[in-house]
Design an enzyme around this catalytic site. Sequence first.
Site, short mmCIF file in Angstrom:
data_model
loop_
_atom_site.label_atom_id
_atom_site.label_comp_id
_atom_site.label_asym_id
_atom_site.label_seq_id
_atom_site.Cartn_x
_atom_site.Cartn_y
_atom_site.Cartn_z
CB SER A 117 -0.93 0.00 1.22
OG SER A 117 -0.19 0.18 2.40
CE LYS A 154 -2.61 2.43 4.27
NZ LYS A 154 -1.94 1.25 4.85
#
Lengths: 195, 195
Positions: A117, A154
Amino acid sequence: MAHPNRDAEYLGKLQDYYADYRNLPSYSVIGDLLGLASKSAVSALVKRLMLAGYVDTTPDKRLAPTKRFFERELADFPVPAGLPAAANDAMSEAISIDDYLIECPSASVMVRVKGDSMIDAGIHDGDIAVVEKRHGAKLGDVVVAIVDGEYTLKTLSRDKQGYVLMPHNPAYEPIRPKEGLEIFGVMVGLIRKYK
Amino acid sequence: MAHPNRDAEYLGKLQDYYADYRNLPSYSVIGDLLGLASKSAVSALVKRLMLAGYVDTTPDKRLAPTKRFFERELADFPVPAGLPAAANDAMSEAISIDDYLIECPSASVMVRVKGDSMIDAGIHDGDIAVVEKRHGAKLGDVVVAIVDGEYTLKTLSRDKQGYVLMPHNPAYEPIRPKEGLEIFGVMVGLIRKYK
DNA sequence: GCTAGAGTAGAACGTTTGTTCTGCACAGGT
DNA sequence: ACCTGTGCAGAACAAACGTTCTACTCTAGC
């Protein structure tokens, strides 16, 4: 200022000793090591080395190497035309990769990255992230956040609606934590091993 | 064996101290550092740490860190809810970053990456590449090659016409060395520091 | 509540630390 | 040859070292 060449030789032996034991010996052991029978000679040598910036002393009076202590002879590097600028800046000041990446060992954890990701940020599946456990993170930091009991890596961001955890892969959606955002730590380094 | 958790906390503080000063403090300073008022407590702690293999003593009786001292815990990424510390005894291993990345210190060089020609391989401008100097490289390896006297980092590939150095950025063209291909070394690791 | 065990404080100890002094040896310059 | 300076040996010193012992304080288990 004495025999600078002699001092360089002495420094080399101290560097070797440090490489073996990862700390500097006491004055009398320095004497044994260098062939100086008296501590006053050692004392004088240490003063010279301190003046030259190779060693320093800790809050208690112990001898500690400085960054300069780890500089290697430039002659050791056979520099061919335009050697790939051997990472000279910050890295050369560090004794080791460990020293370069980790400032506070007790607060640092290494985590193996799962998934892709973050691939557009150059963080791949299987890489190791060096994470410094702390709660304050700045916008734009890559963070390990805890969302619904799961840890996720993230980029921390925010917009009008509040904080957002941004992936770096168009196939993934930004995450908007509903229940407030818990930060586990901030990513401070990346390690990847090839094959 | 006492309070293993307590000891781990103590070890962390010693690691922090070492990160700051590059040597280990004396018993009494350890006491100050850890909040132990007596040297017998420190002595007992040191014995435990020695037994566990985190520290050792030099030929003179000074304390020195062992390799183990520099190992850090490696956690797998999606750490289940709860503190990572507790759950992952079995799952986690501890590695020392230097040992992990560098197998042959004398043949390894660190090179700061310039430019973004490898960005799609997750290698960014400013990253540090760990390069093992050797001439044999396999197809698909990321190599430091010498082309026209310049060092360049590319993936080694080949097609019908011979060897090709492939960038990982559509804005760059593959390089076809005319004069034979000289390999400086093979990239075995990547290090990136944030902020 | 009592006992057993582990861990720490505190003090005693002989040793070693790093500092400082004096005196000798060897060098270069005059 | 004579000075003169620098560097090392050796010894003296207080301070700090790491070790070891005893006694106190917790905690856990019965």
